[in-house]
Design a protein around this motif. Structure first.
Motif, short mmCIF file in Angstrom:
data_model
loop_
_atom_site.label_atom_id
_atom_site.label_comp_id
_atom_site.label_asym_id
_atom_site.label_seq_id
_atom_site.Cartn_x
_atom_site.Cartn_y
_atom_site.Cartn_z
N UNK A 47 36.22 40.85 32.84
CA UNK A 47 35.29 40.85 33.96
C UNK A 47 35.43 39.69 34.92
N UNK A 48 34.29 39.22 35.42
CA UNK A 48 34.27 38.15 36.41
C UNK A 48 34.85 36.86 35.85
N UNK A 49 34.60 36.59 34.56
CA UNK A 49 35.16 35.38 33.95
C UNK A 49 36.67 35.35 34.06
N UNK A 50 37.30 36.47 33.76
CA UNK A 50 38.76 36.56 33.88
C UNK A 50 39.21 36.37 35.32
N UNK A 51 38.52 37.02 36.25
CA UNK A 51 38.94 36.97 37.65
C UNK A 51 38.75 35.57 38.24
N UNK A 56 41.46 30.31 39.87
CA UNK A 56 41.78 28.90 39.60
C UNK A 56 43.23 28.73 39.14
N UNK A 57 43.84 29.81 38.65
CA UNK A 57 45.22 29.73 38.16
C UNK A 57 46.18 29.33 39.27
N UNK A 58 45.80 29.59 40.51
CA UNK A 58 46.65 29.24 41.65
C UNK A 58 46.58 27.75 41.99
N UNK A 59 45.61 27.07 41.39
CA UNK A 59 45.39 25.65 41.69
C UNK A 59 45.92 24.79 40.54
N UNK A 60 46.11 23.54 40.82
CA UNK A 60 46.66 22.63 39.80
C UNK A 60 45.53 22.09 38.93
N UNK A 61 44.97 22.98 38.09
CA UNK A 61 43.88 22.60 37.19
C UNK A 61 44.26 23.00 35.77
N UNK A 62 43.54 22.43 34.81
CA UNK A 62 43.68 22.87 33.42
C UNK A 62 42.57 23.88 33.15
N UNK A 85 49.49 29.41 36.62
CA UNK A 85 48.82 28.41 35.77
C UNK A 85 49.79 27.90 34.71
N UNK A 86 49.77 26.57 34.48
CA UNK A 86 50.67 25.99 33.49
C UNK A 86 49.92 25.35 32.33
#
Length: 306
Positions: A47-51, A56-62, A85-86
């Motif tokens: 759901x929304x949590x995944x989306x 955020x996966x496109x940003x340099x965050x953990x 995301x890495x």
């Protein structure tokens, strides 16, 4: 302080903040840099949590994912890596269980670090009228939709306060603003989540911790499966929301330090009307909007989704 002086201060600041709000409404706010932040999302397995995780996966965050479904988190992890995301970590955690939340939180702190953006998204719905809802489902609704916010904030807020840096995000609902026929336990849990989030925000202001921001999100029904079967009488005014759109707006609200986010925009008008309309007029307005029948065809999730 002197009464006249305090009154003058109130007037001047009121004018200033209203002008500021108008300017921000007309001119898009600059988005803050979240590089290096550690973002924890509850209910991230679907759901929304995944989306939100994918945004955020496109940003340099953990990214730190919490859910009761390991299969769902693995899929969110896979999709997040595809988006770039890495640094992704996932943990099985029942957010309604205080002991488990504290245990897993300590594990996260040891293995990843202090959470700086906490997104309380996990939620459930029974979809039953109050007198038909079993006691254990009512209790579970409150535990997941409300009490879990207490435990996660207790676990991660101290580090944010110490550093005077962070962001608390409460994913509530329009049902946390206006009561809905057939959603007594859900509405109660979401009203409570908003009250809790607003109170914590005021505590932060009172203690001078202006570096810890808060965002409360109140969307109408979202097409994620959670409210499958529910209908909307006037889709132009109150549309069933596209989940990708909601996720983008949530992340945008976080990046611009938006305190409240209501979706669709018509919710702002409805909340304004609620504040001054006579009760009986509010009732007939609710009937006109279909609020008495939203849940008549509720089915909910019919099968496990990842």
């Amino acid at each position: 302080m002197n009464f006249l002086l305090e009154t003058l201060q109130l007037i001047v600041l009121s004018i200033y903040y209203n002008v500021e709000a108008i300017i921000k409404f007309c001119i898009p706010s600059k988005k803050k840099n979240v590089t290096g932040e550690i973002v924890l999302i509850t209910g991230a397995g679907s759901g929304i949590g995944r989306l939100i995780a994918l945004e955020f996966a496109r940003m340099d965050v953990a990214l730190v994912l919490w859910d009761i479904s390991e299969e769902g988190m693995k899929e969110t992890t896979r999709l997040s890596k595809e988006r770039g995301a890495s640094r992704i970590h996932y943990y099985l955690c029942d957010c309604s269980d205080k002991t488990e939340v504290y245990r897993v939180a300590e594990q996260v702190k040891r293995e990843v670090g202090d959470i700086s953006i906490l997104i309380n998204n996990a939620g459930i719905v029974t979809g039953k009228k109050f007198m038909d809802a079993p006691d254990h489902l009512i209790e579970k609704t409150i535990e997941v939709n409300t009490m879990s916010h207490f435990w996660t904030n207790k676990a991660f807020l101290p580090a944010m306060v110490k550093n005077n840096h962070g962001h608390l995000v409460t994913i509530s609902s329009s049902a946390g603003l206006i009561g809905v026929n057939g959603l007594a336990d859900y509405c109660a849990s979401k009203f409570a989540a908003i009250g809790f989030a607003e109170s914590v925000a005021l505590e932060l202001i009172a203690t001078g911790k202006d570096g810890v921001k808060t965002t409360i999100v109140c969307p109408y029904f979202i097409n994620t499966g959670m409210f499958d079967g529910c209908s909307t009488k006037w889709p132009t005014l109150l549309p069933i929301l596209d989940p990708n759109y909601v996720a983008k707006k949530v992340v945008e609200a976080i990046l611009t330090d938006q305190t409240y986010l209501m979706l669709p925009k018509s919710m702002y008008l409805l909340m304004a009307l609620k504040s001054f309309l006579p009760h009986k007029q509010s009732v007939i307005l609710g009937m006109y909007l279909g609020a008495f029948n939203f849940m008549d065809t509720f089915q909910g999730r019919q099968k496990k989704r990842i």
